[in-house]
Design a protein around this motif. Structure first.
Motif, short mmCIF file in Angstrom:
data_model
loop_
_atom_site.label_atom_id
_atom_site.label_comp_id
_atom_site.label_asym_id
_atom_site.label_seq_id
_atom_site.Cartn_x
_atom_site.Cartn_y
_atom_site.Cartn_z
N GLU A 77 26.60 50.35 115.22
CA GLU A 77 27.70 51.13 114.65
C GLU A 77 28.62 51.67 115.76
OE1 GLU A 77 24.43 50.66 111.96
OE2 GLU A 77 24.41 51.70 113.90
N GLN B 2 32.57 50.77 116.61
CA GLN B 2 33.56 51.84 116.70
C GLN B 2 34.33 51.79 118.02
OE1 GLN B 2 31.98 55.79 116.22
NE2 GLN B 2 33.96 56.76 116.51
N TYR B 3 33.63 51.55 119.14
CA TYR B 3 34.25 51.68 120.45
C TYR B 3 34.48 50.38 121.21
CZ TYR B 3 33.17 56.63 119.97
OH TYR B 3 33.11 57.94 119.53
#
Length: 113
Positions: A97, A101-102
């Motif tokens: 996750e 996201q990054y």
């Protein structure tokens, strides 16, 4: 600018012995601040020993698989590992996750005296 990051035993020793020249990280907000020419002080998570490196190149990737397909196994001191093994190992540190996201980051580093 100088940044501080922790390292476990094996990657710490690999950098110390100049075997590992690319540090793999999540491209989170802290790591987005790291630029070419900056220094990173790595602190061993158990012994508090430190190493100082300079960032010579930074590369961002969508995910760890793309990163591991791009960097050489020699540069991360993981010769003989499969891409799947590298990704699975990395997921013990970073979540899928957070990866989504990054994105991911390959920091090319040079050990300083």
């Amino acid at each position: 600018m100088r940044h501080e990051m922790g390292l476990y035993e094996v990657p710490f020793r690999s950098i110390e012995q100049r075997l590992k020249t690319v540090e793999i990280r999540l491209n989170d907000l802290k790591r987005q601040q790291v630029q070419v020419g900056d220094q990173i002080q790595f602190t061993h998570t158990e012994t508090s020993e430190t190493l100082l490196v300079q960032v010579t190149k930074r590369e961002t990737f969508q995910d760890f698989q793309a990163l591991y397909e791009h960097v050489s196994q020699e540069s991360i001191d993981c010769v003989g590992w499969s891409i799947d093994e590298l990704v699975t190992s990395t997921y013990t540190i970073y979540s899928p996750e957070a990866e989504q996201q990054y994105g991911t980051l390959a920091l090319h580093i040079e050990l300083l005296p």
